[in-house]
Design a protein around this motif. Structure first.
Motif, PDB file in Angstrom:
ATOM      1  N   LYS A 241      52.716  70.671  32.381  1.00 30.01           N
ATOM      2  CA  LYS A 241      53.945  70.036  31.947  1.00 30.01           C
ATOM      3  C   LYS A 241      54.869  71.114  31.391  1.00 30.01           C
ATOM      4  O   LYS A 241      54.427  72.027  30.683  1.00 30.01           O
ATOM      5  CB  LYS A 241      53.680  68.978  30.873  1.00 30.01           C
ATOM      6  CG  LYS A 241      52.946  67.748  31.390  1.00 30.01           C
ATOM      7  CD  LYS A 241      52.798  66.689  30.323  1.00 30.01           C
ATOM      8  CE  LYS A 241      54.084  65.940  30.055  1.00 30.01           C
ATOM      9  NZ  LYS A 241      54.447  65.051  31.180  1.00 30.01           N
ATOM     10  N   GLU A 242      56.143  71.013  31.705  1.00 30.17           N
ATOM     11  CA  GLU A 242      57.135  71.980  31.233  1.00 30.17           C
ATOM     12  C   GLU A 242      57.080  72.119  29.718  1.00 30.17           C
ATOM     13  O   GLU A 242      57.102  73.221  29.175  1.00 30.17           O
ATOM     14  CB  GLU A 242      58.539  71.539  31.678  1.00 30.17           C
ATOM     15  CG  GLU A 242      59.641  72.499  31.305  1.00 30.17           C
ATOM     16  CD  GLU A 242      59.731  73.699  32.227  1.00 30.17           C
ATOM     17  OE1 GLU A 242      60.335  74.709  31.821  1.00 30.17           O
ATOM     18  OE2 GLU A 242      59.202  73.636  33.348  1.00 30.17           O
ATOM     19  N   ASN A 243      57.005  70.990  29.035  1.00 27.27           N
ATOM     20  CA  ASN A 243      56.850  71.004  27.578  1.00 27.27           C
ATOM     21  C   ASN A 243      55.668  70.099  27.222  1.00 27.27           C
ATOM     22  O   ASN A 243      55.826  68.892  27.071  1.00 27.27           O
ATOM     23  CB  ASN A 243      58.120  70.515  26.890  1.00 27.27           C
ATOM     24  CG  ASN A 243      58.025  70.609  25.366  1.00 27.27           C
ATOM     25  OD1 ASN A 243      56.956  70.893  24.806  1.00 27.27           O
ATOM     26  ND2 ASN A 243      59.127  70.371  24.687  1.00 27.27           N
ATOM     27  N   PRO A 244      54.468  70.654  27.092  1.00 29.56           N
ATOM     28  CA  PRO A 244      53.285  69.828  26.827  1.00 29.56           C
ATOM     29  C   PRO A 244      53.350  69.085  25.509  1.00 29.56           C
ATOM     30  O   PRO A 244      52.704  68.048  25.338  1.00 29.56           O
ATOM     31  CB  PRO A 244      52.142  70.844  26.821  1.00 29.56           C
ATOM     32  CG  PRO A 244      52.786  72.152  26.484  1.00 29.56           C
ATOM     33  CD  PRO A 244      54.139  72.092  27.128  1.00 29.56           C
ATOM     34  N   TRP A 245      54.170  69.589  24.579  1.00 34.96           N
ATOM     35  CA  TRP A 245      54.214  68.976  23.240  1.00 34.96           C
ATOM     36  C   TRP A 245      54.988  67.675  23.223  1.00 34.96           C
ATOM     37  O   TRP A 245      54.844  66.885  22.293  1.00 34.96           O
ATOM     38  CB  TRP A 245      54.783  69.993  22.244  1.00 34.96           C
ATOM     39  CG  TRP A 245      53.947  71.232  22.250  1.00 34.96           C
ATOM     40  CD1 TRP A 245      54.282  72.454  22.750  1.00 34.96           C
ATOM     41  CD2 TRP A 245      52.585  71.344  21.820  1.00 34.96           C
ATOM     42  NE1 TRP A 245      53.243  73.325  22.644  1.00 34.96           N
ATOM     43  CE2 TRP A 245      52.178  72.677  22.067  1.00 34.96           C
ATOM     44  CE3 TRP A 245      51.673  70.458  21.242  1.00 34.96           C
ATOM     45  CZ2 TRP A 245      50.899  73.139  21.757  1.00 34.96           C
ATOM     46  CZ3 TRP A 245      50.403  70.914  20.934  1.00 34.96           C
ATOM     47  CH2 TRP A 245      50.030  72.241  21.184  1.00 34.96           C
ATOM     48  N   GLU A 246      55.794  67.412  24.246  1.00 31.84           N
ATOM     49  CA  GLU A 246      56.451  66.108  24.357  1.00 31.84           C
ATOM     50  C   GLU A 246      55.397  65.002  24.478  1.00 31.84           C
ATOM     51  O   GLU A 246      55.624  63.861  24.078  1.00 31.84           O
ATOM     52  CB  GLU A 246      57.381  66.073  25.585  1.00 31.84           C
ATOM     53  CG  GLU A 246      58.610  66.939  25.472  1.00 31.84           C
ATOM     54  CD  GLU A 246      59.724  66.297  24.660  1.00 31.84           C
ATOM     55  OE1 GLU A 246      59.504  65.204  24.115  1.00 31.84           O
ATOM     56  OE2 GLU A 246      60.808  66.910  24.559  1.00 31.84           O
ATOM     57  N   THR A 247      54.238  65.358  25.030  1.00 29.43           N
ATOM     58  CA  THR A 247      53.129  64.424  25.149  1.00 29.43           C
ATOM     59  C   THR A 247      52.178  64.543  23.971  1.00 29.43           C
ATOM     60  O   THR A 247      51.838  63.547  23.321  1.00 29.43           O
ATOM     61  CB  THR A 247      52.359  64.672  26.459  1.00 29.43           C
ATOM     62  OG1 THR A 247      53.236  64.455  27.567  1.00 29.43           O
ATOM     63  CG2 THR A 247      51.164  63.743  26.583  1.00 29.43           C
ATOM     64  N   ALA A 248      51.767  65.763  23.652  1.00 27.25           N
ATOM     65  CA  ALA A 248      50.744  65.969  22.620  1.00 27.25           C
ATOM     66  C   ALA A 248      51.197  65.526  21.236  1.00 27.25           C
ATOM     67  O   ALA A 248      50.370  65.115  20.411  1.00 27.25           O
ATOM     68  CB  ALA A 248      50.333  67.439  22.584  1.00 27.25           C
ATOM     69  N   ILE A 249      52.493  65.572  20.974  1.00 23.99           N
ATOM     70  CA  ILE A 249      53.000  65.214  19.647  1.00 23.99           C
ATOM     71  C   ILE A 249      52.650  63.775  19.276  1.00 23.99           C
ATOM     72  O   ILE A 249      52.556  63.416  18.103  1.00 23.99           O
ATOM     73  CB  ILE A 249      54.539  65.435  19.584  1.00 23.99           C
ATOM     74  CG1 ILE A 249      55.051  65.339  18.155  1.00 23.99           C
ATOM     75  CG2 ILE A 249      55.269  64.432  20.483  1.00 23.99           C
ATOM     76  CD1 ILE A 249      54.640  66.459  17.266  1.00 23.99           C
ATOM     77  N   HIS A 250      52.415  62.935  20.278  1.00 22.53           N
ATOM     78  CA  HIS A 250      52.143  61.523  20.032  1.00 22.53           C
ATOM     79  C   HIS A 250      50.657  61.183  20.027  1.00 22.53           C
ATOM     80  O   HIS A 250      50.282  60.018  19.977  1.00 22.53           O
ATOM     81  CB  HIS A 250      52.876  60.668  21.070  1.00 22.53           C
ATOM     82  CG  HIS A 250      54.365  60.883  21.040  1.00 22.53           C
ATOM     83  ND1 HIS A 250      55.175  60.377  20.044  1.00 22.53           N
ATOM     84  CD2 HIS A 250      55.179  61.581  21.867  1.00 22.53           C
ATOM     85  CE1 HIS A 250      56.434  60.739  20.266  1.00 22.53           C
ATOM     86  NE2 HIS A 250      56.457  61.470  21.372  1.00 22.53           N
ATOM     87  N   SER A 251      49.804  62.194  20.081  1.00 20.14           N
ATOM     88  CA  SER A 251      48.360  61.934  19.983  1.00 20.14           C
ATOM     89  C   SER A 251      47.962  61.815  18.517  1.00 20.14           C
ATOM     90  O   SER A 251      48.714  62.193  17.611  1.00 20.14           O
ATOM     91  CB  SER A 251      47.577  63.058  20.661  1.00 20.14           C
ATOM     92  OG  SER A 251      47.853  64.299  20.038  1.00 20.14           O
ATOM     93  N   ASP A 252      46.762  61.303  18.284  1.00 25.76           N
ATOM     94  CA  ASP A 252      46.267  61.149  16.914  1.00 25.76           C
ATOM     95  C   ASP A 252      45.673  62.436  16.364  1.00 25.76           C
ATOM     96  O   ASP A 252      45.703  62.674  15.158  1.00 25.76           O
ATOM     97  CB  ASP A 252      45.200  60.044  16.873  1.00 25.76           C
ATOM     98  CG  ASP A 252      45.757  58.690  17.281  1.00 25.76           C
ATOM     99  OD1 ASP A 252      46.667  58.212  16.587  1.00 25.76           O
ATOM    100  OD2 ASP A 252      45.309  58.152  18.305  1.00 25.76           O
ATOM    101  N   VAL A 253      45.129  63.257  17.253  1.00 29.17           N
ATOM    102  CA  VAL A 253      44.504  64.509  16.825  1.00 29.17           C
ATOM    103  C   VAL A 253      44.537  65.497  17.983  1.00 29.17           C
ATOM    104  O   VAL A 253      44.446  65.113  19.158  1.00 29.17           O
ATOM    105  CB  VAL A 253      43.054  64.272  16.341  1.00 29.17           C
ATOM    106  CG1 VAL A 253      42.179  63.742  17.468  1.00 29.17           C
ATOM    107  CG2 VAL A 253      42.453  65.525  15.720  1.00 29.17           C
TER     108      VAL A 253
END
Length: 347
Positions: A241-253
């Protein structure tokens, strides 16, 4: 000051990102050019350097390198190239060692290849003017191998820009959205230890994995394991993903279960974004963070990993201190200042 960076390719990776950040920031006061050997395939992301770049051949010495005061190599091929041509070079030669050479090559290419080329790589780096290590743990390791030209400079990051209003439900393709969502961001090879998270899913039915990054080979390896363990329905292999944190930011851990690391950018980026972190208990991570900043689990001890993730609320209390640690110790401007001071001192 004139600085030449020598890279394997311009492919987006942790190693080339460090060279990119240095080139971008130091170009304000220095004359910089990037030299590289190989092309990047159409399916790979290219780092668009804001300084001149030039492709060179490994078999031919590029005489333009002698126009520079500092030649800074990153990676096996560049380090070997600079060492093999050192008698033709007038500049100060520096490498940044981004990992444990023999160990990392063994994961990617097998033990025999690692022992041969890892030792050759170490010999080359030992004979350059300076070898920068990205952690004190790493510097101690290489000093035990006979290096007497080392210095530690930690990697620095720019805090990723993310859209925190992103729809949380989009991070899972499963109909049930009530799982404890685990994210991990890496190249997903064997060294990254992601199979430990998949094994966790086998004993903890409440967890769901979102794995971001990796190539087809490693994703298929992990997918096959998830199928064998019957947990594939709780795994989402997102890929690049171009910006993986757009997804990871919404995880619980965020779980970072690596077996070997230098100074990983993903771990510090997760901390900068205040994502609760659970990471393997290896020396590098112990050097980077304290117990009150992240939570550690014993490598390959899935029961311990499970016991730690059960205490998620405790992990969440540590995010502010972890963020402050990144700002104090792993800031990109501080990294660039450290390298500039180093260049100035040895030039």
């Amino acid at each position: 000051m004139k600085i030449a960076y020598v890279l394997p390719r311009l492919k987006y990776s942790g190693m080339t990102r460090i060279a990119f950040l240095l080139a971008t920031n130091l170009a304000k006061t220095c004359e910089i050019k990037v030299f590289y050997f190989g092309e990047t395939s159409p399916s790979e992301k290219i780092l668009n350097f804001k300084v001149p770049v030039q492709k060179i051949k490994f078999t031919e010495f590029c005489h333009e390198l002698n126009d520079y005061n500092i030649i800074h190599s990153h990676g096996l091929k560049p380090d070997l190239y600079i060492y093999l041509n050192k008698n033709k070079i007038n500049a100060t030669t520096i490498t940044t060692i981004h990992g444990y050479h023999i160990e990392e090559l063994s994961y990617d290419r097998g033990l025999i290849f690692a022992l041969i080329f890892g030792n050759i790589w170490n010999f080359a780096c030992r004979n350059l003017d300076l070898a920068v290590c990205i952690s004190q743990t790493m510097e101690e390791h290489y000093q035990k191998l006979g290096f007497n030209n080392t210095k530690t400079i930690y990697n620095g990051i720019q805090v990723p820009i993310v859209n925190r209003t992103f729809n949380k439900n989009n991070i899972s393709n499963h109909s049930n959205r009530d799982y404890l969502k685990i994210s991990t961001v890496s190249i997903l090879n064997k060294r990254k230890g992601v199979e430990q998270i998949i094994k966790l899913l086998k004993i903890n039915k409440n967890c769901y994995l979102i794995a971001i990054g990796g190539n087809e080979k490693d994703i298929n390896r992990l997918r096959n394991l998830a199928n064998e363990l019957g947990v594939i329905n709780r795994c989402n292999f997102v890929g690049y993903k171009e910006n993986p944190w757009e997804t990871a930011i919404h995880s619980d851990v965020f779980i970072f279960p690596s077996r070997s690391e230098g100074c990983p950018l993903a771990l510090t980026e997760a901390a900068a974004l205040e994502i609760p972190i659970l990471c393997s208990d290896i020396p590098t991570f112990r050097e980077m963070f304290e117990e009150d900043e992240v939570t550690f689990f014993k490598l390959d001890d899935i029961d311990d990993l499970n016991q730690k993730i059960i205490k998620l609320n405790e992990i969440k209390t540590k995010v502010i201190k972890a963020k402050l640690k990144v700002k104090e110790k792993f800031d990109v401007e501080q990294m660039c200042r450290n390298y500039f001071q180093l260049y100035s001192r040895i030039n």
